[in-house]
Design an enzyme around this catalytic site. Structure first.
Site, mmCIF file in Angstrom:
data_model
loop_
_atom_site.group_PDB
_atom_site.id
_atom_site.type_symbol
_atom_site.label_atom_id
_atom_site.label_comp_id
_atom_site.label_asym_id
_atom_site.label_seq_id
_atom_site.Cartn_x
_atom_site.Cartn_y
_atom_site.Cartn_z
ATOM 1 N N SER A 52 12.751 -10.882 75.110
ATOM 2 C CA SER A 52 11.595 -10.345 74.717
ATOM 3 C C SER A 52 11.551 -9.999 76.529
ATOM 4 C CB SER A 52 10.023 -10.982 75.008
ATOM 5 O OG SER A 52 9.478 -9.836 74.903
ATOM 6 N N ASP A 78 8.080 -2.600 66.462
ATOM 7 C CA ASP A 78 7.850 -3.598 68.029
ATOM 8 C C ASP A 78 7.416 -2.162 68.917
ATOM 9 O OD1 ASP A 78 6.811 -5.115 70.268
ATOM 10 O OD2 ASP A 78 9.817 -5.778 70.484
ATOM 11 N N HIS A 121 9.396 -7.909 66.947
ATOM 12 C CA HIS A 121 8.805 -8.182 67.836
ATOM 13 C C HIS A 121 10.556 -9.635 68.372
ATOM 14 C CE1 HIS A 121 9.070 -8.345 72.579
ATOM 15 N NE2 HIS A 121 8.348 -9.644 72.312
#
Length: 500
Positions: A179, A429, A454
């Site tokens: 991320s 995601d 994710h």
């Protein structure tokens, strides 16, 4: 009374009257639990907690107070001097929570004889400048040093000192991150190629800036994730926003909604409830894993399928908001232990992301009329800027990230100037829409999995992992092995050249 924290979709500086999806959601949300009942907690990994005396401003020589940066060092008897170091670039939160949820790094380190290091991002967890969170977050002056550039300089400085203290300057460093941490890992490989030989950047939306990707991309992907499970579920959600507005009108409207949705206090506006609901949908899309997880909240495998099952299973004529509550309860109350929902609960204090979004992390997003299940919204930068001025007294710099790290014409730039980066993404995601999804060169590889979520590849492995996930991790391991082989072969060649 026990409460469960909501995950607000909007950054906290967006007013309740603003359009509900004008800004990017936090990557993880401020309320991600380290451990939750009902689902097995992550495996415990052995590490020592250490602190490094860090420079507050790496880009000036002003006499400023330093701070203590926390980092974790794994215990590995297999590691020897000049052996590999696997370095995780800390995200916007407590580094121990990230360490517990990044099993891939821990699991593969022994086969490489690698030492594992997890470094905490400044202004998060226990790595607080000015001595405390209260002082660090006091105002724009104290928050001025919370930037990605300063964080990368922290990591580079920490690594250089760490290797020097171990008399292991020859240790190759492989970066990892998921991320925002994945963005940092990719950017660090580009900015400090002499510090790290490669980076695995998982779910890293380095293109989610300015207009590099269509502004509707994020919410279109969220919507498609629900539509692929159930068209009727998609339609119920799409219709529910008007129903919320209608029910919220009148003297008792907000009180009734607060009661019906089991909130701990009366709503101040319908927007508060809308934000809370659409937060659940966005985060469900992020963690629509094929396995049970407790990464954000305790959730079943394929949670969107379960949400849509709950929404669709009511008899014809059932009030649409009854369906919606049943659906979002899968996210906010899967364990069934919540008495009421507290919209202000923020146990991890991750509001630093609000500051970052108001300065350099400007990720504009819109919602399309036809493809999205969310209310139609066009990003309004002027309103966004006004909110930042109101909240922090600062104006965002929406083009700074692409100036500092690039983003436009990414294929040409990375092909000419980059190497040894893996961009891994799961296409379920919504952040994948802002990432690199195609190979750039022989050494800048994109691994995109159709059913991935994710940074699922960084999660701890289980016996129930699908074959495609096992295969993805094997590919990543082989690529990392090739980086290390090339590095050590290069050192051997260099050494022989010096001899002769």
């Amino acid at each position: 009374m026990e409460t469960l924290a909501p995950l607000l979709l909007l950054l906290l500086f967006v007013s309740a009257s603003a359009a509900p999806i004008g800004s990017a959601p936090r990557f993880l949300g401020p309320y991600a639990r380290r451990k939750s009942s009902g689902v097995a907690s992550p495996a415990s990994y052995e590490y020592d907690v250490r602190y490094f005396g860090q420079t507050l401003d790496h880009f000036s020589f002003a006499d400023l107070p330093g701070f203590q940066q926390r980092y974790l060092v794994g215990r590995n008897d297999l590691w020897s001097r000049n052996g590999p170091i696997f370095f995780y670039c800390g995200n916007e939160g407590d580094i121990e929570w990230f360490a517990e949820n990044t099993g891939f790094v821990w699991e593969i380190a022994p086969r490489f004889g690698a030492l594992v290091v997890f470094a905490e991002h400044r202004y998060y967890g226990k790595s607080m400048p000015f001595g405390s969170r209260e002082s660090a977050y006091k105002d724009a002056k104290s928050l001025a040093y919370l930037t990605a550039e300063q964080a990368l300089a922290d990591f580079a400085t920490l690594l250089t000192d760490f290797k020097h203290n171990l008399s292991s300057e020859g240790s190759p460093v492989v970066l990892f991150g998921g991320s925002y941490g994945g963005m940092l890992a990719a950017w660090m490989r580009l900015k400090y190629p002499h510090v790290a030989i490669g980076a695995l950047a998982s779910s890293a939306p380095i293109l989610q800036f300015e207009d590099i990707v269509p502004l509707e991309t994020f919410y279109d992907i969220v919507s498609n994730d629900f539509k692929r499970e159930s068209l009727s579920c998609f339609e119920f959600i799409k219709e529910s926003w008007d129903a919320l507005e209608t029910c919220g009108q009148g003297n008792d409207g907000l009180r009734n909604l607060s009661k019906d949705f089991h909130l701990c206090r009366k709503l101040n506006s319908v927007g508060e409830l809308s934000d809370w609901i659409n937060s659940a949908y966005s985060y469900l899309a992020m963690v629509d894993y094929p396995l049970p997880s407790s990464f954000l909240m305790p959730l079943p495998a394929n949670p969107i399928k379960e949400v849509c099952r709950k929404i669709d299973s009511h008899p014809n004529g059932t009030d649409i908001l009854v369906r919606i509550l049943a659906g979002i309860n899968v996210y906010y109350n899967y364990t069934g232990t919540v008495d009421c929902f507290d919209l202000e609960d923020d146990p991890h204090g991750m509001n630093g992301w609000d500051w970052q979004a108001c300065t350099e992390m400007v990720m504009p997003m819109s919602s399309s009329r036809d493809k999205s299940m969310f209310p139609t919204y066009d990003f309004d930068y002027a309103s966004y800027e006004d909110q930042c001025v109101q909240s922090y007294g600062v104006r965002p710099r929406p083009r700074w990230i692409t100036t500092e790290f690039g983003g436009h014409d990414i294929r040409t730039v990375l092909k000419k100037f980059g190497s040894n980066i893996i961009f891994s993404n799961g296409l379920l995601d919504p952040w994948s829409g802002g990432s690199v999804l195609h190979n750039i060169s022989d050494s800048i590889i994109a691994l995109a999995t159709e059913l991935g979520g994710h940074h699922l590849d960084l999660r701890p492995s289980t016996n129930e992992d699908p074959d495609w996930l096992v295969g993805q991790r094997k590919t990543e391991i082989n690529i990392i092995r090739s980086w290390l082989n090339d590095y050590y072969e290069g050192r051997k060649t260099s050494f022989l050249t010096q001899l002769y």
